[in-house]
Design an enzyme around this catalytic site. Structure first.
Site, short mmCIF file in Angstrom:
data_model
loop_
_atom_site.label_atom_id
_atom_site.label_comp_id
_atom_site.label_asym_id
_atom_site.label_seq_id
_atom_site.Cartn_x
_atom_site.Cartn_y
_atom_site.Cartn_z
N LYS A 85 0.95 -1.33 -0.03
CA LYS A 85 -0.03 -0.11 0.04
C LYS A 85 0.76 1.21 0.11
O LYS A 85 2.06 1.25 0.40
CB LYS A 85 -0.91 -0.11 1.24
CG LYS A 85 -1.58 -1.25 1.35
CD LYS A 85 -2.92 -1.55 0.56
CE LYS A 85 -3.44 -2.85 0.86
NZ LYS A 85 -4.65 -3.26 -0.16
C1 LIG Z 1 -5.70 -4.18 0.78
C2 LIG Z 1 -6.98 -4.07 0.50
C3 LIG Z 1 -8.02 -4.37 1.58
C4 LIG Z 1 -7.67 -5.47 2.76
O1 LIG Z 1 -6.52 -4.84 3.64
P1 LIG Z 1 -5.80 -6.23 4.10
O2 LIG Z 1 -4.69 -5.46 5.08
O3 LIG Z 1 -5.08 -6.97 2.93
O4 LIG Z 1 -6.82 -6.96 4.74
C5 LIG Z 1 -9.27 -3.93 1.53
N1 LIG Z 1 -9.89 -3.15 0.60
C6 LIG Z 1 -9.01 -2.84 -0.27
C7 LIG Z 1 -9.51 -1.75 -1.46
C8 LIG Z 1 -7.66 -2.96 -0.38
O5 LIG Z 1 -6.78 -2.55 -1.47
#
Ligand SMILES: *Cc1c(COP(=O)(O)O)cnc(C)c1O
Length: 374
Positions: free
Chosen positions: A198
Site C-alpha cells: 500500500k
Molecule cells: C488491501 C485492501 C484491503 C484489505 O487490507 P488487508 O490489510 O490486506 O486486509 C481492503 N480493501 C482494499 C480496497 C484493499 O486494497
C-alpha cells in the site's frame, strides 16, 4: 526487467532508521499495543484530519470492526444492507459479511471505476443502512455525491437521519478532496490497510480505523482486544486484531514521507498521461489536482491478455487488479446470477502498469515506449 513493484527498494532508504527502531524495540521488551502504537494512532489521526485512529491487525478487520462497532452502538442490526461497489476488492465484501450484514452490489462507472450513482439509487431498500465506497486505485470516490445521497436517500427508515458512510480507504492514504480533506476524514468512519504494497506499507500486516466519533473509537479499542473493557474483563464479543509495536514504529517513520511519495507517484502519472499515446489503450481519467494518490496506474485494453503477454516479453512487469469480479468468485456463489456488464468489462480489460515512488525516469520512459509500440 522493470518490476511491477520493488518493495525492497521502497524500504531501502529506511534501513538505518528501521534498525535503530528495532534495537530500541528489543531493549524495551513491549511487543503489542504499546507506546509506538499509541503514537502512530495519534500521528495518523492528525495526518488524516480526524480526532481518533485505532490501530488493528489488517485492513479487512478494520472494515469489519467498524460495522461491528456500529452494531454495538445500536446503529446497525444483523441483516442490514450495505451498498458497495461491484468492482471493489474482495476484502470490502468479506468485511461486510463477517459483520453479519448483507453486501448489496452496485454497478461501476467505466470512467471513475466507482459507483454508478443511478444504480446506487436503484439498489436502496428499507434495510439499507450503510454506503461503503472504496477509493479504488487511489482515486477518491465522489464523496460530495455520496454524502448528499446518504442524507437524502428516499428510503431512510424513520428515526435515522442519514445512511452511515464507511469508506474503504485501503488504497488511498493521503488522497485529498477539492477542499483539502483527506481520505479517512470523508465519512463516518474509514478503514485503512498497511499491507506492504500500500502507499503507506508496513513490513507485514497492519491496519487502522479513523473516525471523529469518540464512542465508536472507544468500542473499537475494546473490540480489537477480545472486547476487554480492561484486562480480562469482557464487555463485548471481540476479536484479536491488534497492531504490533514493530509495525507501528516503522509506519511512523514512513508516514513522514507519505506526501512526498504520493507526489512522486503523481509526477509519474502525469508523464504516463501525457506520453502514452496508443489508441488501443484507455488511460485513467484525472483532472490534475491533489485528489489522486495513484496507488495503482490502471489502464484498459480490449486485447488485455495479448497486452499482458507482450509487456512481459518486453520486460515490463504488470498485475491485473482484479481478474475476477466479486460476484463471479466461487466464494460468493450466491451472487453468481447478478448482472454487472460494466464491472465485468472492467475485469476483462484492466491491467496495472508499474508506478511507484522508487521508479526511475528511465524506467518510466521505457514503459511508455513499450506501450506506444503495442
Ligand atoms: C488491501 C485492501 C484491503 C484489505 O487490507 P488487508 O490489510 O490486506 O486486509 C481492503 N480493501 C482494499 C480496497 C484493499 O486494497
Amino acid at each position: 526487467m522493470i518490476p511491477f513493484l520493488d518493495l525492497k527498494k521502497i524500504n531501502a532508504p529506511y534501513q538505518e532508521a528501521f534498525q535503530e527502531k528495532f534495537q530500541a524495540f528489543l531493549e524495551k521488551g513491549w511487543y503489542v499495543l504499546g507506546d509506538e502504537v499509541r503514537a502512530f494512532e495519534e500521528e495518523f489521526a492528525h495526518y488524516c484530519g480526524v480526532s481518533h485512529c485505532v490501530g488493528v491487525a489488517n485492513g479487512l478487520d478494520a472494515l469489519r470492526l467498524i460495522l461491528e462497532g456500529y452494531k454495538i452502538l445500536g446503529k446497525l442490526n444483523e441483516g442490514d444492507e450495505v451498498l458497495v461497489a461491484s468492482n471493489t476488492y474482495i476484502a470490502t465484501i468479506l468485511g461486510i459479511k463477517q459483520a453479519g450484514l448483507i453486501p448489496v452490489l452496485v454497478e461501476a462507472d467505466i470512467n471513475t471505476y466507482n459507483f454508478n450513482f443511478a444504480d446506487l439509487a436503484r439498489k436502496v431498500t428499507p434495510l439499507t443502512k450503510v454506503i461503503m465506497p472504496t477509493h479504488l486505485y487511489g482515486r477518491l470516490a465522489d464523496m460530495e455525491k455520496v454524502s448528499a445521497f446518504a442524507k437524502t436517500c428516499p428510503e431512510l427508515v424513520s428515526g435515522a437521519h442519514k445512511l452511515l458512510v464507511v469508506t474503504d480507504s485501503a488504497q488511498s492514504h493521503g488522497a485529498k478532496d477539492a477542499s483539502g480533506k483527506r481520505s479517512g476524514s470523508l465519512g463516518d468512519a474509514s478503514g485503512f490497510s498497511f499491507y506492504p504494497t500500500k502507499n503507506l506499507g508496513a513490513l507485514g500486516d497492519g491496519g487502522a480505523i479513523t473516525t471523529n466519533n469518540p464512542q465508536l473509537a472507544e468500542i473499537l479499542r475494546s473490540l480489537r482486544n477480545y472486547g476487554f473493557e480492561k484486562r480480562y474483563v469482557s464487555k463485548y464479543l471481540g476479536i484479536n486484531s491488534r497492531l504490533d509495536e514493530v509495525q507501528a514504529s516503522l509506519l511512523r517513520l514512513k508516514l513522514k514521507n507519505l506526501d512526498a511519495d504520493n507526489e512522486k507517484r503523481r509526477v509519474i502519472a502525469r508523464r504516463y498521461l501525457a506520453e502514452i499515446k496508443n489508441p488501443k489503450l484507455t488511460l485513467p481519467q484525472w483532472s490534475d489536482g491533489n485528489d489522486h494518490v495513484f496507488h495503482l496506474f490502471v489502464i484498459r485494453c480490449e486485447e488485455r491478455n495479448a497486452l499482458e503477454k507482450y509487456l512481459t516479453e518486453n520486460g515490463v512487469g504488470t498485475i491485473i487488479h482484479y481478474p475476477i469480479p466479486p460476484h463471479k468468485q466461487e466464494a460468493l456463489v450466491a451472487f453468481a446470477q447478478l448482472d454487472f456488464p460494466v464491472t465485468e468489462r472492467i475485469h476483462r480489460e484492466v491491467i496495472s502498469i508499474p508506478l511507484s515512488p522508487v521508479m526511475t525516469m528511465e524506467e518510466v520512459g521505457k514503459v511508455i515506449l513499450v506501450l506506444n509500440a503495442f
